[in-house]
Design an enzyme around this catalytic site. Structure first.
Site, PDB file in Angstrom:
ATOM      1  N   CYS A  46      -5.838 -54.261  28.002  1.00 28.28           N
ATOM      2  CA  CYS A  46      -6.939 -54.685  28.781  1.00 28.28           C
ATOM      3  C   CYS A  46      -7.328 -53.517  30.102  1.00 28.28           C
ATOM      4  O   CYS A  46      -8.501 -53.283  29.761  1.00 28.28           O
ATOM      5  CB  CYS A  46      -6.893 -55.987  29.547  1.00 28.28           C
ATOM      6  SG  CYS A  46      -5.361 -56.192  30.440  1.00 28.28           S
ATOM      7  N   TYR A  47      -6.299 -52.957  30.467  1.00 28.05           N
ATOM      8  CA  TYR A  47      -6.804 -51.991  31.374  1.00 28.05           C
ATOM      9  C   TYR A  47      -7.049 -50.508  30.763  1.00 28.05           C
ATOM     10  O   TYR A  47      -8.123 -50.065  31.032  1.00 28.05           O
ATOM     11  CB  TYR A  47      -5.536 -51.493  32.362  1.00 28.05           C
ATOM     12  CG  TYR A  47      -5.065 -52.637  33.465  1.00 28.05           C
ATOM     13  CD1 TYR A  47      -6.226 -52.803  34.487  1.00 28.05           C
ATOM     14  CD2 TYR A  47      -4.009 -53.208  33.703  1.00 28.05           C
ATOM     15  CE1 TYR A  47      -6.088 -53.646  35.520  1.00 28.05           C
ATOM     16  CE2 TYR A  47      -3.591 -53.949  34.765  1.00 28.05           C
ATOM     17  CZ  TYR A  47      -4.882 -54.146  35.766  1.00 28.05           C
ATOM     18  OH  TYR A  47      -4.498 -55.050  36.936  1.00 28.05           O
TER      19      TYR A  47
END
Length: 347
Positions: free
Chosen positions: A151-152
């Protein structure tokens, strides 16, 4: 006729989000779902929001049983577990969409450095395609092993890759200051994610050692054509969903915010899930809650000479299960947006 699909690790947040998204997908039906903790229970007993769409009985994980049931398998398993299952699924001819970190990095040595465990299937690392459709769409089409990004990294690579590749910003000195909702920590209970510990608080964690750093550096080094480092610090927000990433970069030459915005507009002109915001408008995590979008703004701090590139995603959708569905569509030759047309939830 709908294609049967299996989900391994179906009781975690990403597995539950996959069920929600795929319930509205016209081409697939989830026929097998595994959970070690909740085997024998119906899915909607674990996730009541699934309703009748989640009446499937969860099974103990079995790669062969999954392959018998479906030739499309999502692995929403913990890191280090997935690599013990994926080789068998591929041997059985399955298309595997892996949501763990086990096949994202091309170097086994880099994986072992960041994840502190030997990689038991290094022969598959070169075969796996990094599942970021905006950058690797053609490689994903028809692929049998797709490694969905973290996600990051999604929130950092999407806005920065075109700028680095075009030489619009300095490749060294990139700072990624990122904040995530607590669902990014997974569903297993722990003290750090209890309401009384997290509510009305805000903190950095895994400072200087978060594993997603390696993904960011791998992709941005490719864009730069040489090895680079990223200064990445994650923070935990007292909310369930969403990532907001503020990336501090130095423009090269006469570059300014409008030039960077135009470069991003051109790079993502045909992308269904990427929005480049006009000058003076900055994104909020609420803009993308429940949707598969990336919203990006660019601002210039003229006093210091730094540029601020800000992006938001829903960590469980574009940062995980929505992007996995996007990869499914590409792998199977379906319209890329299928099942992902949902607009954001607000308020």
């Amino acid at each position: 006729m709908k294609q049967p699909v299996a989900i391994l690790g179906a009781s975690g947040y990403t597995g539950g989000e996959l069920a929600r998204i795929l319930a509205n997908h016209p081409h697939v039906e989830v026929v097998y779902a595994s959970s070690e903790r909740f085997a024998g229970k119906p899915w909607n007993a674990i996730y009541p929001h699934l309703g009748r769409a989640g009446s499937l009985i969860l099974s103990a994980m079995d790669a062969d049983a999954a392959a018998d049931a479906a030739q499309i398998v999502f692995c929403a398993l913990p890191h280090k577990t997935s690599m013990s299952v994926v080789p068998r699924l591929l041997e059985r001819g399955c298309t595997v969409i892996d949501l763990s970190a086990d096949f994202r990095l091309k170097s086994a040595a880099t994986y072992e450095e960041w994840y502190e465990t030997p990689h038991i299937a290094p022969q598959l690392l070169a075969e796996a395609v990094y599942g970021l459709p905006e950058l690797y769409r053609e490689q994903i089409r028809g692929q049998k092993l797709i490694a969905c990004p973290g996600c990051y990294p999604t929130s950092v690579i999407v806005p920065l890759y075109p700028l680095v590749k075009a030489g619009a910003i300095e490749a060294e000195g990139i700072i990624a200051d990122c904040k995530s909702g607590v669902s990014g920590a997974g569903r297993s209970p722990s003290q750090g994610v209890m309401l009384s510990e997290l509510n009305e608080g805000f903190k950095a964690y895994k400072v200087g050692k978060h594993r997603h750093t390696a993904e960011m550096e791998q992709a941005l080094s490719e864009a730069a054509g040489r090895e680079l480092t990223v200064r990445f610090t994650p923070h935990l927000l007292p909310q369930s969903r969403g990532i907001l990433s503020t990336c501090y970069v130095k423009p090269i030459g006469e570059g300014d915010a409008e030039a960077a915005r135009e470069l991003l507009r051109q790079a993502y002109a045909d992308e269904p899930f990427v929005d480049i915001l006009p000058a003076g408008v900055n994104p909020a995590t609420s803009d993308v809650r429940g949707a598969n979008g990336v919203r990006i703004s660019v601002d210039m701090d003229h006093r210091t000479g730094w540029m601020l590139v800000i992006s938001v995603i829903d960590n469980l959708v574009k940062g995980s299960s929505g992007q996995a569905t996007q990869n499914l569509n590409l792998a199977m030759g379906w319209e890329e947006t299928t099942g992902l047309e949902t607009v954001a939830l607000f308020p």
